[in-house]
Design a protein around this motif. Structure first.
Motif, PDB file in Angstrom:
ATOM      1  N   PRO A 181     -12.280   0.991 -56.045  1.00 38.50           N
ATOM      2  CA  PRO A 181     -13.359   0.248 -55.380  1.00 38.50           C
ATOM      3  C   PRO A 181     -12.803  -0.491 -54.160  1.00 38.50           C
ATOM      4  O   PRO A 181     -11.762  -1.152 -54.252  1.00 38.50           O
ATOM      5  N   ALA A 182     -13.475  -0.361 -53.031  1.00 35.88           N
ATOM      6  CA  ALA A 182     -12.934  -0.930 -51.786  1.00 35.88           C
ATOM      7  C   ALA A 182     -14.064  -1.338 -50.862  1.00 35.88           C
ATOM      8  O   ALA A 182     -15.131  -0.716 -50.845  1.00 35.88           O
ATOM      9  N   VAL A 183     -13.824  -2.377 -50.091  1.00 38.69           N
ATOM     10  CA  VAL A 183     -14.743  -2.775 -49.023  1.00 38.69           C
ATOM     11  C   VAL A 183     -13.890  -3.139 -47.819  1.00 38.69           C
ATOM     12  O   VAL A 183     -12.806  -3.683 -47.967  1.00 38.69           O
ATOM     13  N   MET A 184     -14.401  -2.789 -46.656  1.00 38.49           N
ATOM     14  CA  MET A 184     -13.634  -3.044 -45.445  1.00 38.49           C
ATOM     15  C   MET A 184     -14.124  -4.331 -44.777  1.00 38.49           C
ATOM     16  O   MET A 184     -15.317  -4.639 -44.811  1.00 38.49           O
ATOM     17  N   LEU A 185     -13.183  -5.053 -44.179  1.00 36.77           N
ATOM     18  CA  LEU A 185     -13.543  -6.191 -43.320  1.00 36.77           C
ATOM     19  C   LEU A 185     -13.019  -5.874 -41.918  1.00 36.77           C
ATOM     20  O   LEU A 185     -11.819  -5.697 -41.725  1.00 36.77           O
ATOM     21  N   ILE A 186     -13.963  -5.805 -40.975  1.00 38.27           N
ATOM     22  CA  ILE A 186     -13.590  -5.522 -39.586  1.00 38.27           C
ATOM     23  C   ILE A 186     -13.126  -6.816 -38.916  1.00 38.27           C
ATOM     24  O   ILE A 186     -13.684  -7.885 -39.168  1.00 38.27           O
ATOM     25  N   GLY A 187     -12.113  -6.717 -38.046  1.00 37.75           N
ATOM     26  CA  GLY A 187     -11.591  -7.909 -37.362  1.00 37.75           C
ATOM     27  C   GLY A 187     -12.547  -8.451 -36.309  1.00 37.75           C
ATOM     28  O   GLY A 187     -12.560  -9.648 -36.030  1.00 37.75           O
ATOM     29  N   GLY A 188     -13.338  -7.559 -35.696  1.00 42.22           N
ATOM     30  CA  GLY A 188     -14.312  -8.005 -34.689  1.00 42.22           C
ATOM     31  C   GLY A 188     -13.779  -7.938 -33.271  1.00 42.22           C
ATOM     32  O   GLY A 188     -12.575  -7.999 -33.046  1.00 42.22           O
ATOM     33  N   PRO A 189     -14.713  -7.835 -32.310  1.00 40.61           N
ATOM     34  CA  PRO A 189     -14.302  -7.692 -30.903  1.00 40.61           C
ATOM     35  C   PRO A 189     -13.929  -9.018 -30.228  1.00 40.61           C
ATOM     36  O   PRO A 189     -14.356 -10.084 -30.651  1.00 40.61           O
ATOM     37  N   MET A 190     -13.154  -8.891 -29.148  1.00 44.53           N
ATOM     38  CA  MET A 190     -12.812 -10.043 -28.292  1.00 44.53           C
ATOM     39  C   MET A 190     -14.060 -10.548 -27.572  1.00 44.53           C
ATOM     40  O   MET A 190     -15.024  -9.802 -27.371  1.00 44.53           O
ATOM     41  N   MET A 191     -13.979 -11.783 -27.097  1.00 44.60           N
ATOM     42  CA  MET A 191     -14.958 -12.299 -26.145  1.00 44.60           C
ATOM     43  C   MET A 191     -14.497 -11.878 -24.743  1.00 44.60           C
ATOM     44  O   MET A 191     -13.323 -11.588 -24.523  1.00 44.60           O
ATOM     45  N   THR A 192     -15.430 -11.900 -23.800  1.00 42.92           N
ATOM     46  CA  THR A 192     -15.058 -11.521 -22.429  1.00 42.92           C
ATOM     47  C   THR A 192     -14.326 -12.668 -21.728  1.00 42.92           C
ATOM     48  O   THR A 192     -14.451 -13.828 -22.114  1.00 42.92           O
ATOM     49  N   GLY A 193     -13.572 -12.314 -20.659  1.00 39.71           N
ATOM     50  CA  GLY A 193     -12.940 -13.316 -19.796  1.00 39.71           C
ATOM     51  C   GLY A 193     -13.678 -13.353 -18.459  1.00 39.71           C
ATOM     52  O   GLY A 193     -14.744 -12.737 -18.291  1.00 39.71           O
ATOM     53  N   ARG A 194     -13.140 -14.070 -17.514  1.00 36.84           N
ATOM     54  CA  ARG A 194     -13.777 -14.201 -16.187  1.00 36.84           C
ATOM     55  C   ARG A 194     -12.739 -14.018 -15.083  1.00 36.84           C
ATOM     56  O   ARG A 194     -11.602 -14.446 -15.221  1.00 36.84           O
ATOM     57  N   HIS A 195     -13.170 -13.395 -13.995  1.00 39.74           N
ATOM     58  CA  HIS A 195     -12.320 -13.342 -12.802  1.00 39.74           C
ATOM     59  C   HIS A 195     -13.232 -13.475 -11.585  1.00 39.74           C
ATOM     60  O   HIS A 195     -14.123 -12.640 -11.381  1.00 39.74           O
ATOM     61  N   HIS A 196     -13.037 -14.545 -10.817  1.00 39.65           N
ATOM     62  CA  HIS A 196     -13.849 -14.800  -9.623  1.00 39.65           C
ATOM     63  C   HIS A 196     -15.343 -14.689  -9.942  1.00 39.65           C
ATOM     64  O   HIS A 196     -16.106 -14.024  -9.233  1.00 39.65           O
ATOM     65  N   GLY A 197     -15.724 -15.256 -11.091  1.00 41.56           N
ATOM     66  CA  GLY A 197     -17.140 -15.285 -11.460  1.00 41.56           C
ATOM     67  C   GLY A 197     -17.642 -14.024 -12.144  1.00 41.56           C
ATOM     68  O   GLY A 197     -18.780 -13.975 -12.596  1.00 41.56           O
ATOM     69  N   GLU A 198     -16.794 -13.032 -12.249  1.00 39.35           N
ATOM     70  CA  GLU A 198     -17.234 -11.766 -12.864  1.00 39.35           C
ATOM     71  C   GLU A 198     -16.728 -11.687 -14.302  1.00 39.35           C
ATOM     72  O   GLU A 198     -15.590 -12.060 -14.585  1.00 39.35           O
ATOM     73  N   ARG A 199     -17.602 -11.205 -15.217  1.00 38.77           N
ATOM     74  CA  ARG A 199     -17.171 -11.031 -16.608  1.00 38.77           C
ATOM     75  C   ARG A 199     -16.211  -9.857 -16.708  1.00 38.77           C
ATOM     76  O   ARG A 199     -16.471  -8.792 -16.133  1.00 38.77           O
ATOM     77  N   LEU A 200     -15.159 -10.041 -17.477  1.00 37.77           N
ATOM     78  CA  LEU A 200     -14.188  -8.961 -17.673  1.00 37.77           C
ATOM     79  C   LEU A 200     -13.969  -8.725 -19.156  1.00 37.77           C
ATOM     80  O   LEU A 200     -13.913  -9.679 -19.924  1.00 37.77           O
TER      81      LEU A 200
END
Ligand code: FES
Length: 566
Positions: free
Chosen positions: A141-160
């Motif tokens: 019996p097994a269940v997976m836990l996903i780590g999840g995605p990063m949040m975005t960063g910023r460069h000169h006002g643009e999301r990265l």
């Protein structure tokens, strides 16, 4: 002693005296400070994969605490154990080479150690498929836990966000549009939090696939790594693992033909990574379920792209979660899914979708069925004399003006040859040519790296060329884009026709006809085959030797021959 041992009594070390074995195990367990009351509880193992070489898992210590909390509160003893961790950017020649090693590690440690159920903690690209493959084979019996995605960063006002923007800016730097100072600033803002790549790359695609397969808690695939909901999901996953103790709903039961088709539908609707085809084929293969590329094409024709995330669209994974996430997507696809497929909570997929309706949906991120981003799925399989067992094109990330086209082959015989010549000002290449990379498939020395995103030669990039047809037996990062034909099978190093292409040959691509054709006659190809041997030298020892002997083609998920059930 019980007939069916539980907890730390499971699978005693063999000393020829069972009672002695248990006495010895308990005395070693007590050296870790466990009380008799704790040692009497059932055990939930936690396959724990933090690593100094895996930036995507840097929040795993905090997640582990939450999983343990959930297990303890539900009445079992949580025991974490390490397995190999694969950090995408830190492995040579490529992380794929070690996916099967991690799956073997997971399978064997789940089976060999005393646990009644297991939580699999994964996230970065290859870790999720490796753990699912191992869990299917282990049959606990097994269940997976996903780590999840990063949040975005910023460069000169643009999301990265890593890593579609990594490639976009690197292409601009190569074309001379971004200078040294700027690219250094961008480098520091592409990946700024814990978690996996911020776009619908391979890691996020595999997270969505894990949910579509029914192997994680509903609604948890897209929760950002640093969001408090991720910790609550970890706690709930621990509690669910306790409920699974004694259950017959093991991963090899949950993963079946219906859940695999559901996962393929989701893969197509999210415009997911091409890598996921290989991984899903390998996971399904462990459960004895074949994934056919012909069936992929049938599903692709009837599955719209609904999720507007990079690299296909505009948003990032944090937007997908805020927009309603996987529950909304699955509900949009409802009539295309097998709703009677069982999920790890013990419900059917249909019951799950009844029970967690959302009250708000951001339609700029998750489109309605009646107004999809694309009417057909994001991936398409191509066949022909250049790829008798198939090749993959991510049409949703490609330039459709190149879909029906014939071109002159410009051949690079290896990655080293590509690196040496691609920016040579004397390279004979035009925008209408087809770049061909040989010797980068699973059987090659380079073990199928993500190098199918061949760089546009500098002499063309600086003139503004952004895309051209590129063909190889390699893979492509899930975060990349372009008219790129990948996974050509059989690969050149196992004798496939891709290895017989020569400079100046004509190749015809037709996405409409699902074909990729080398316009060279059979007699000439036979002549070339007689004098071409691209089989790499067999490594003398170790894992490299095992890999070279056992690796299967991309159409079989690049699993090892001896790991596939007969
Ligand atoms: Fe880990 Fe992209 S580097 S998911």
């Amino acid at each position: 002693m019980n007939d069916r041992p539980t907890g730390i009594e499971i699978g005693l070390t063999n000393y020829g005296d069972k009672d002695f074995s248990l006495y010895l195990r308990r005395s070693f367990a007590k050296s870790m400070g466990y009380s008799n009351a704790m040692l009497a509880k059932p055990v939930v193992g936690i396959a724990y994969t933090p690593s100094g070489f895996n930036n995507c898992h840097r929040h795993f210590p905090e997640l582990l605490e939450a999983v343990k909390r959930g297990v303890l509160a539900a009445g079992a003893l949580p025991i974490d154990f390490p397995t190999i961790s694969l950090g995408e950017g830190f492995l040579n020649p490529t992380s794929l080479k070690f996916r099967n090693l991690m799956s073997m590690d997971t399978e064997e440690m789940v089976r060999a150690q005393p646990m009644d159920a297991v939580v699999l903690m994964g996230g970065c690209d290859k870790t999720v498929p490796a753990q699912l493959m191992g869990a299917v084979s282990a049959g606990r019996p097994a269940v997976m836990l996903i780590g999840g995605p990063m949040m975005t960063g910023r460069h000169h006002g643009e999301r990265l966000g890593a890593c579609t923007d990594c490639r976009r800016f690197w292409a601009q730097y190569r074309a001379g549009k971004v200078d040294e100072k700027q690219i250094n600033q961008i480098e520091g803002n592409l990946a700024t939090t814990a978690g996996t790549c911020a776009v619908m790359g391979t890691a996020s695609t595999m997270a969505c696939i894990a949910e579509a397969l029914g192997m994680i808690l509903p609604g948890t695939a897209a929760i950002p790594a640093v969001h408090a909901d991720r910790l609550r999901a970890a706690e709930a996953t621990g509690a669910l693992a306790v409920k699974l103790i004694g259950s017959k709903l093991t991963p090899d039961v949950i993963i079946n033909q219906k859940s695999v088709e559901n996962a393929l539908r989701v893969l197509l609707a999210i415009g997911g990574s091409t890598n996921a085809i290989i991984h899903l084929t390998a996971i399904a293969g462990r459960a004895g379920v074949p994934v056919s590329l012909q069936r992929l094409n049938e599903l692709s024709d009837t599955t719209p792209v609904l999720v507007n995330l990079k690299p296909v669209g505009n948003g990032y994974m944090e937007d997908f979660y805020a927009a309603g996430g996987m529950g909304v997507l699955l509900r949009e696809l409802k009539d295309l899914l097998h709703l009677d497929a069982m999920i790890v909570t013990g419900e059917t997929l249909g019951e799950r979708l009844e029970s967690d309706a959302v009250d708000w949906i951001d339609r700029s991120v998750i489109a309605e069925r009646k107004s999809p981003l694309e009417p057909q799925g994001g991936l398409v399989a191509l066949f022909g004399n250049l790829a008798p067992r198939g090749a993959i094109l991510k049409r949703s990330a490609a330039d459709s003006t190149l879909f029906e086209k014939e071109g002159r082959a410009v051949v690079f015989t290896s990655l080293a040859d590509l690196a040496a010549r691609v920016d040579d000002p004397d390279l004979d290449i035009q925008p209408d040519d087809f770049m061909v990379l040989q010797n980068a498939g699973p059987h090659s020395d380079s073990a199928m790296p993500e190098s199918g995103y061949l760089p546009i030669p500098k002499k063309l990039a600086t003139k503004g060329l952004k895309d051209m047809v590129r063909i190889s037996d390699a893979r492509m990062s899930g975060t990349a884009f372009g008219t790129i034909v990948l996974h050509v099978t059989p690969d050149s190093a196992s004798g496939g026709p891709l290895g017989l292409v020569r400079n100046g040959d004509r190749i015809r691509l037709s996405v409409k006809e699902r074909s990729i054709t080398l316009l060279v006659d059979e007699a000439e190809l036979k002549k070339r085959a007689a004098v071409t041997d691209l089989t790499p030298e067999q490594p003398a020892r170790g894992y490299a030797n095992l890999y070279a002997r056992e690796i299967l083609g991309a159409d079989q998920g690049c699993d090892f021959n001896f790991l596939v059930p007969r």
